[in-house]
Write a protein that holds these residues in place. Sequence first.
Motif, PDB file in Angstrom:
ATOM      1  N   PRO A  37       0.784  -1.169   0.070  1.00 42.24           N
ATOM      2  CA  PRO A  37      -0.098  -0.129   0.015  1.00 42.24           C
ATOM      3  C   PRO A  37       0.798   1.268  -0.106  1.00 42.24           C
ATOM      4  CG  PRO A  37      -0.882  -1.621   1.583  1.00 42.24           C
ATOM      5  CD  PRO A  37       0.482  -2.046   1.037  1.00 42.24           C
ATOM      6  N   VAL A  38       0.508   2.425  -0.929  1.00 41.71           N
ATOM      7  CA  VAL A  38       1.044   3.636  -0.813  1.00 41.71           C
ATOM      8  C   VAL A  38       0.676   4.506   0.423  1.00 41.71           C
ATOM      9  CG1 VAL A  38      -0.444   4.686  -2.330  1.00 41.71           C
ATOM     10  CG2 VAL A  38       1.572   5.297  -2.418  1.00 41.71           C
ATOM     11  N   ASP A  39      -0.439   4.190   1.114  1.00 41.20           N
ATOM     12  CA  ASP A  39      -0.889   5.132   2.049  1.00 41.20           C
ATOM     13  C   ASP A  39      -0.536   4.714   3.567  1.00 41.20           C
ATOM     14  OD1 ASP A  39      -3.261   7.116   3.210  1.00 41.20           O
ATOM     15  OD2 ASP A  39      -3.446   5.300   4.227  1.00 41.20           O
ATOM     16  N   TYR A  40       0.222   5.582   4.199  1.00 41.21           N
ATOM     17  CA  TYR A  40       0.666   5.365   5.591  1.00 41.21           C
ATOM     18  C   TYR A  40       0.045   4.485   6.456  1.00 41.21           C
ATOM     19  CZ  TYR A  40       2.636   6.459  10.009  1.00 41.21           C
ATOM     20  OH  TYR A  40       3.236   6.326  11.403  1.00 41.21           O
ATOM     21  N   GLU A  41      -1.322   5.168   6.652  1.00 45.95           N
ATOM     22  CA  GLU A  41      -2.046   4.156   7.520  1.00 45.95           C
ATOM     23  C   GLU A  41      -2.420   2.894   7.122  1.00 45.95           C
ATOM     24  OE1 GLU A  41      -3.010   4.728  10.465  1.00 45.95           O
ATOM     25  OE2 GLU A  41      -2.240   6.837  10.588  1.00 45.95           O
TER      26      GLU A  41
END
Length: 269
Positions: free
Chosen positions: A14-18
């Motif tokens: 995933p590219v999103d931090y969370e």
Amino acid sequence: MSRREPSVAGMFYPVDYEALSLDVKGRLVEGSREPALAIVVPHAGYRYSGYVAGAVFSRIIIPSRVLLLCPNHTGLGESLSIMSQGEWDIPLGRVKIDTELAEKLICQCPILKEDMEAHQFEHALEVQLPFLFYLHQDIQIVPIVMKTQGYRGCEQLGKAIAAVLRDNPEDEVLLVASSDMNHFEPDETTRIKDNKAIQKILDQDPHGLYTVVKQESISMCGYEPTIAMLYGVKESAQTTRSELVKYATSGDIGGDRTEVVGYAGITIY
């Protein structure tokens, strides 16, 4: 300062931090951890091999210094490429390169070349960083990307790694060999072939691994980084045991067992 931007975020993980934090956390298993000398971990997309990698990272204490070795999938750059300065960005943060350790390796191994190009789009090291950073946010890494070296080249790099580790016994360094196992054969065939290669790794037998890969036509993409890692361990420390933590194939996830890729997670203590 060299800055290596993420290349496969949003594809392999995933590219999103969370989302990435939750993904990594969900692949880690609760339990006791202990220091390790080296590990072998796969580098496919997290959907397929992330739970094998996570099982390995769940078993070990991550030190502040990590030496990463992987095959060259892109064909770019030098034959044996190292980055000795700069940082790698991942969605979770920024990972510094251990310049001191990298320069010691370059001095010991003249075939190592300073090179950014080989690292720029290579996924096999990048996918390890979210696990490492999640578990130890102050890690420093030395990334090495290997085109085909032949047995002697792997031995030369491995012995250089061992020399650096022997000369600096106070430094705790984790060796990481990034490798998938046999590729694109039926599940049953892949498991038979992979078992032969895995046994040589568990025996800490670098020449045996090279021989069985060649004789059995095992398409293990990171066998040369693993050979170099085994030499680094074999000649720098007294190991007590090796362990196959987890093995799987892509068929276990995708369901298609006609053409699979094998994934092995191995620790050396």
